[in-house]
Each structure stands twice: as structure tokens, then as C-alpha cells.
Design a protein around this motif. Structure first.
Motif, PDB file in Angstrom:
ATOM      1  N   VAL A 218      16.162  15.566 -39.629  1.00 30.54           N
ATOM      2  CA  VAL A 218      15.331  15.244 -38.466  1.00 30.54           C
ATOM      3  C   VAL A 218      13.897  15.082 -38.954  1.00 30.54           C
ATOM      4  CG1 VAL A 218      14.454  16.030 -36.229  1.00 30.54           C
ATOM      5  CG2 VAL A 218      16.818  16.543 -36.890  1.00 30.54           C
TER       6      VAL A 218
ATOM      7  N   GLU B   1       9.754  13.194 -34.516  1.00 32.34           N
ATOM      8  CA  GLU B   1      10.671  12.980 -33.405  1.00 32.34           C
ATOM      9  C   GLU B   1      10.471  14.037 -32.318  1.00 32.34           C
ATOM     10  OE1 GLU B   1      14.642  11.048 -34.588  1.00 32.34           O
ATOM     11  OE2 GLU B   1      14.277  12.470 -36.200  1.00 32.34           O
TER      12      GLU B   1
ATOM     13  N   ILE C 179      15.117  16.253 -29.756  1.00 33.14           N
ATOM     14  CA  ILE C 179      15.984  15.748 -30.828  1.00 33.14           C
ATOM     15  C   ILE C 179      16.321  16.877 -31.800  1.00 33.14           C
ATOM     16  CG2 ILE C 179      16.118  14.182 -32.812  1.00 33.14           C
ATOM     17  CD1 ILE C 179      16.404  12.774 -30.145  1.00 33.14           C
TER      18      ILE C 179
ATOM     19  N   TRP D  95      24.044  15.082 -38.507  1.00 38.53           N
ATOM     20  CA  TRP D  95      22.968  14.473 -37.736  1.00 38.53           C
ATOM     21  C   TRP D  95      22.074  13.670 -38.672  1.00 38.53           C
ATOM     22  CZ3 TRP D  95      22.288  14.663 -32.424  1.00 38.53           C
ATOM     23  CH2 TRP D  95      21.112  14.066 -31.948  1.00 38.53           C
TER      24      TRP D  95
END
Length: 228
Positions: free
Chosen positions: A108, A112, A116, A130
């Protein structure tokens, strides 16, 4: 609506920026299904923390004091049963790919939305991955051997041959063991011109003489369409 019977996810945070760590601690603390197991500013601090043993998911920055934390993922995976989720400011796909191949279950970016990150923690905890679509496709191709297959050196050599040189090889295959004069007559060229063509072909294909050329061409089906 969340099932109240769902267990709480124990999250351990690792980031060398204390301000970022402070914000992440409050984010996890306020999340419905999550509890902050602990936090650290380095891998060494993580390993030394007894609270890390309870973690379900370790959220870790890739850049910890200038060091790539993915180098420690093998040790973390061996030591803990927790899943690793990378939180990074880097947009470099190669960096993300290395992290996943090192054992991270997801990546990630820090830019973001916080939603998220929370969703990624949940999915990683459930056993999913992910990563963005482009990266997962790239990694799957690597694992199946489809990404950037190592080029065949013979294919590269054969690709350098001219149509005339292919014609000469065809004649050599067709007239196996024949004298140069027979091959030259068949091609409508002089023996001298034939020798020049063969010298170039030998160099391109890295073979020595007509016998090696014949074997090479037969094995790789060069000029064999005219051979009976």
C-alpha cells in the motif's frame, strides 16, 4: 455490516518516522476490527518487542533508516506467524515486486486513503494478497516463467541470416556431401561466391565447415522445407 463475531486483528506497526507512526497508531486504535499490538521504528526493535509475537499483520515501511526492510522478511516470516503488509512512499514497481517476492502479502502506498490501508490489512489477514493489477500480473508471469523468457541464442543468430544465405543453406542441406561445384551450379553462382556466402554463414551461426552447418540446419530445420 460487520459480523460482531469476527475476531479482532492484531496489528503491529513499523515505521522510522515517529510522526507517521503516531498517526498510524491512532488509525488502528480507532478501527472497528483492529487492535494495536505494538509499534517499532526498526526491525531490531520489532524483533525485541514481546508484543510482536501476538501480531496477525505486521505493517512495515520498506525504507527504514535508508535500509530496505524486505531483506528481513524471511527472518520475520520464520519467526512470526504474522502476515507482512508493506506501507511505502515509493511508487517504483520494481521495489514493490521485490517486496512481494521477499514474502510481503501486499503493498500500500502512503499517499492512498486510510480506508485503503484498513481494507488491505483485513484482506491480508484473511489470506488474500493486496497489490495492484499490473504488479500481480507481472509477478504471476515471473513465477510461471512467462515474463521476459530468456532469448534463445540460436534464434538470434538465425535471425541475422539473409534470404540468400537461407537459400545457400537449403542447397547445402539438399546436396548433402556434394562438391562445392554441384551446390554452386544449383544456386547459379560461382564457387568463389559460394565460399564467400559460406564463410559469412559460418561466422553468423558459429559453426565450422559444411558438415557442422548441415547438422546445425537439420537440427533447427533451416532450409529443410526443400529437403526430402
Amino acid at each position: 455490516m460487520l459480523d460482531v463475531t469476527e475476531r479482532t486483528i492484531q496489528v503491529f506497526l513499523v515505521d522510522d518516522h515517529r510522526a507517521t507512526l503516531w498517526g498510524l497508531e491512532r488509525l488502528i486504535g480507532a478501527a472497528d476490527r483492529m487492535r494495536l499490538a505494538g509499534s517499532a521504528t526498526s526491525v531490531a526493535e520489532l524483533l525485541a518487542s514481546p508484543a510482536s509475537r501476538d501480531a496477525d499483520v505486521i505493517v512495515i515501511d520498506l525504507d527504514l533508516g535508508g535500509a530496505d526492510s524486505s531483506a528481513s522478511f524471511a527472518e520475520l516470516l520464520h519467526t512470526y506467524g504474522a502476515k507482512i503488509l508493506v506501507l511505502t512512499g515509493s511508487r517504483d514497481l520494481d521495489t514493490h515486486r521485490r517486496a512481494v517476492l521477499a514474502g510481503a502479502r501486499g503493498v500500500v502506498r502512503k499517499e492512498e486513503p486510510v480506508e485503503i490501508l484498513l481494507r488491505a490489512i483485513e484482506k491480508v489477514d484473511e489470506g488474500d494478497v493486496w497489490v495492484n493489477r499490473a504488479l500481480i500480473g507481472d509477478i504471476m508471469n515471473m513465477l510461471t516463467g512467462a515474463r521476459q523468457a530468456v532469448p534463445n541464442p540460436d534464434d538470434a543468430r538465425i535471425a541475422t541470416l539473409t534470404p540468400k544465405e537461407i537459400e545457400v543453406i537449403t542447397a547445402v542441406v539438399r546436396h548433402k556431401g556434394a562438391k562445392s561445384l554441384v551446390i554452386a551450379d544449383d544456386l547459379g553462382i560461382s564457387e568463389h561466391t559460394l565460399r564467400n556466402h559460406l564463410t559469412t554463414i559460418y561466422h553468423k551461426l558459429e559453426v565450422h565447415g559444411r558438415l557442422e552447418l548441415y547438422v546445425y540446419a537439420k537440427e533447427r530445420r533451416i532450409g529443410t522445407e526443400a529437403h526430402s
